[in-house]
Design an enzyme around this catalytic site. Structure first.
Site, PDB file in Angstrom:
ATOM      1  N   CYS A 294      -5.111   8.495  19.681  1.00  0.00           N
ATOM      2  CA  CYS A 294      -5.339   7.768  20.925  1.00  0.00           C
ATOM      3  C   CYS A 294      -6.735   8.049  21.469  1.00  0.00           C
ATOM      4  O   CYS A 294      -7.078   7.629  22.570  1.00  0.00           O
ATOM      5  CB  CYS A 294      -4.279   8.146  21.973  1.00  0.00           C
TER       6      CYS A 294
ATOM      7  N   GLN B  82       6.012   5.382  23.377  1.00  0.00           N
ATOM      8  CA  GLN B  82       4.787   4.594  23.442  1.00  0.00           C
ATOM      9  C   GLN B  82       4.865   3.518  24.539  1.00  0.00           C
ATOM     10  O   GLN B  82       5.866   2.830  24.674  1.00  0.00           O
ATOM     11  CB  GLN B  82       4.503   3.943  22.093  1.00  0.00           C
TER      12      GLN B  82
ATOM     13  N   CYS C 126      -8.639   0.198  42.426  1.00  0.00           N
ATOM     14  CA  CYS C 126      -7.646   1.014  41.732  1.00  0.00           C
ATOM     15  C   CYS C 126      -8.271   1.953  40.701  1.00  0.00           C
ATOM     16  O   CYS C 126      -8.058   3.149  40.740  1.00  0.00           O
ATOM     17  CB  CYS C 126      -6.610   0.101  41.081  1.00  0.00           C
TER      18      CYS C 126
ATOM     19  N   ASP D 247      -0.129  12.608  14.910  1.00  0.00           N
ATOM     20  CA  ASP D 247      -0.432  11.793  16.096  1.00  0.00           C
ATOM     21  C   ASP D 247      -0.623  12.758  17.270  1.00  0.00           C
ATOM     22  O   ASP D 247       0.257  12.910  18.123  1.00  0.00           O
ATOM     23  CB  ASP D 247       0.716  10.809  16.363  1.00  0.00           C
TER      24      ASP D 247
ATOM     25  N   CYS E 246      -7.526   0.167  35.485  1.00  0.00           N
ATOM     26  CA  CYS E 246      -8.156  -0.660  34.445  1.00  0.00           C
ATOM     27  C   CYS E 246      -9.669  -0.581  34.637  1.00  0.00           C
ATOM     28  O   CYS E 246     -10.152  -0.454  35.755  1.00  0.00           O
ATOM     29  CB  CYS E 246      -7.704  -2.110  34.547  1.00  0.00           C
TER      30      CYS E 246
ATOM     31  N   CYS F  54       1.269  -4.820  39.560  1.00  0.00           N
ATOM     32  CA  CYS F  54       0.182  -4.463  38.657  1.00  0.00           C
ATOM     33  C   CYS F  54       0.286  -5.387  37.460  1.00  0.00           C
ATOM     34  O   CYS F  54       1.368  -5.524  36.869  1.00  0.00           O
ATOM     35  CB  CYS F  54       0.302  -2.999  38.235  1.00  0.00           C
TER      36      CYS F  54
ATOM     37  N   CYS G  19      -6.758  -9.342  38.756  1.00  0.00           N
ATOM     38  CA  CYS G  19      -6.083  -8.412  39.671  1.00  0.00           C
ATOM     39  C   CYS G  19      -6.877  -8.249  40.959  1.00  0.00           C
ATOM     40  O   CYS G  19      -8.057  -7.897  40.924  1.00  0.00           O
ATOM     41  CB  CYS G  19      -5.918  -7.054  38.999  1.00  0.00           C
TER      42      CYS G  19
ATOM     43  N   GLU H 100       7.645  19.702  16.216  1.00  0.00           N
ATOM     44  CA  GLU H 100       7.212  19.450  17.597  1.00  0.00           C
ATOM     45  C   GLU H 100       7.437  20.719  18.413  1.00  0.00           C
ATOM     46  O   GLU H 100       8.456  21.398  18.270  1.00  0.00           O
ATOM     47  CB  GLU H 100       8.021  18.280  18.184  1.00  0.00           C
TER      48      GLU H 100
ATOM     49  N   TYR I 198       3.423  16.789  15.347  1.00  0.00           N
ATOM     50  CA  TYR I 198       3.423  16.308  16.734  1.00  0.00           C
ATOM     51  C   TYR I 198       4.450  15.174  16.860  1.00  0.00           C
ATOM     52  O   TYR I 198       4.160  14.104  17.386  1.00  0.00           O
ATOM     53  CB  TYR I 198       2.048  15.786  17.159  1.00  0.00           C
TER      54      TYR I 198
END
Length: 484
Positions: free
Chosen positions: A440, A315, A114, A413, A117, A191, A108, A365, A344
């Protein structure tokens, strides 16, 4: 477009926007990240990198202090800039003196500006090793995790992209992402982790703005029209949503704009106008109007269809999500008899996937819009053994335990901050035989698993999944069972 052409366009855009940085060099691999547009100040030092932080920065020792140096790899020797402010010390690479074998030139051209990443200067194989090591270290108290699940093609995976618009110094319209730690837009044509079709559509919109007199929104003055463009792509279905986020609902010529955009991109399924007239960092506002189509798109995940709105959480990387969810369901060991709680639950993705092998699923939720989407998705797929409720999952399970109700499996999650003690204590009170923790953020996952293992559970299996290649983020799913 060739890599050389991309780099030429990038340099041209930087010159037009006034975003022109002089980058220090690495004799073997080209450019290395600069810190500021102004020349570096502070002293220089020669260091050798000895390891990584969990967010992919290199670790080096200097005058008895441990420095975190972005874009430096273990084993490398480099000349760095060191600047001090109060008690804080910042470090950045000036020049790589000895390169690691795992260093590559980023594909990139915007990478060092940026900040979206953080690992493109590492080979894909090295990225996998780095993420495996992070999870291994965090999960060491609980055992050895499985080998990380990676992607064969670790690009083009994001099904959601968000582009910000503005004016450069020459009053030319630019669109791109914010430079890291700033509100300065880096003009970008594409991107490499976005869906290519999304970037193509954004490029078309940018080219149409002048003829339709669509001025970019100015955060300082509050004037102008277009703030952002959000594009969502159904990877399996091919359906595409385009959301124009504007500073005002006054959109002159909107019908002609929609017609012209769809002429260029007939694959677009729906177009929305979202109004955000507040001085906020939030992208989407509360007001929304459908300009074309039904206002939502549908995608397929693990054999089920899910309706996605502009505000739905879905996701980002469906290919890896199927691996993640598949492993979670395998860990749950469902036989068709179990009661499963999906805490969740969001729009119901993992709960509905689990419902195909469970006796019944209860999704909880706090977000009412997400619960509404989950109920719709349940009906869309003809699923009759899943129910969804709005509320706090911890309070819900505490009430279940108080009434003598039982659950065999709890799947959670949570957000990056993890769960809190109130929720975890409700799990302990309910005493499901299995807890499947999808995370995550392995750091908060490890913290929460420590609580559960101190309160009657043991860890049986851990599986890292590379959901976000080219970034330091890594997902992890763990199976915990109740000690007998």
């Amino acid at each position: 477009m060739s890599k050389r052409k991309k780099q030429q366009n990038h340099k041209k855009q930087q010159k037009q926007s006034g975003y022109n940085q002089t980058k220090p060099k690495d004799a073997k691999h080209g450019n290395v990240k600069p810190r500021d547009k102004s020349p570096q100040k502070g002293q220089t030092a020669k260091v050798t990198c000895t390891g990584f932080t969990n967010d992919g920065k290199g670790i080096a020792e200097w005058e008895g202090k441990q420095l975190e140096v972005p874009y430096l790899l273990p084993g490398e020797t480099a000349e760095i800039y060191v600047t001090k402010k109060d008690r804080f010390v910042n470090a950045s690479v000036k020049r790589i003196l000895e390169s690691a074998d795992s260093r590559v030139k980023p594909s990139c051209p915007y990478y060092y500006d940026c900040g979206g990443c953080q690992l493109q200067h590492m080979s894909n194989r090295a990225q996998g090793h780095f993420k495996q090591d992070v999870v291994n270290a965090l999960m060491k108290p609980f055992g050895k995790p499985n080998a990380i699940m990676t992607m064969d093609h670790p690009y083009d995976y994001r099904n959601k992209s968000h582009t910000t618009f503005g004016m450069n110094r020459k009053r030319q319209i630019i669109g791109g992402l914010y430079a890291q730690n700033s509100h300065q837009i880096i003009p970008m044509e594409e991107c490499l982790i976005h869906d290519p079709k999304a970037d193509e559509i954004v490029g078309t919109i940018k080219g149409m703005m002048k003829s339709f007199k669509m001025e970019p929104y100015n955060e300082d003055t509050g004037r102008g029209f277009l703030r952002h463009v959000l594009v969502k792509v159904g990877k399996k279905t091919g359906e595409i949503m385009v959301v124009l986020i504007a500073g005002t609902q006054m959109f002159k010529g909107k019908n002609n704009f929609v017609k012209a955009l769809r002429k260029e991109h007939p694959e677009i399924s729906t177009i929305l106008l979202n109004v955000n007239d507040k001085n906020t960092s939030m992208v989407l506002g509360d007001q929304e109007k459908v300009l074309f189509g039904k206002g939502t798109i549908t995608d397929e995940l693990c054999g089920l269809k899910f309706e996605i709105s502009s505000k739905s959480f879905y996701q980002i990387n469906p290919e890896q999500t199927e691996k993640l969810y598949g492993k979670a369901i395998e860990m749950a060991g469902l036989t068709g008899e179990e009661t499963v709680i999906d805490a969740y639950c969001g729009i119901g993705t993992i709960g509905l996937v689990a419902s195909q092998q469970a006796g019944r699923v209860i999704g909880v939720e706090s977000n009412k819009d997400a619960v509404r989407d989950a109920i719709r998705n349940s009906k869309r797929n003809g699923i009759q053994n899943a129910r969804f409720y709005q509320g706090d999952a911890g309070e819900f399970m505490t009430q279940m335990a108080a009434h003598g109700d039982q659950a065999d499996v709890v799947i959670l999650d949570p957000p990056r901050t993890g769960s809190d003690e109130a929720f975890l204590s409700s799990v302990v009170k309910l005493k499901p035989s299995r807890v499947i923790y999808v995370s995550c953020n392995p750091e908060t996952q490890a913290r929460d698993m420590k609580y559960l293992t101190k309160n009657g559970y043991q860890v049986e299996e851990m599986q890292p999944v590379d959901m976000f290649p080219q970034t330091y983020h890594v997902e992890s799913v763990a199976k915990l069972t109740l000690k007998m």
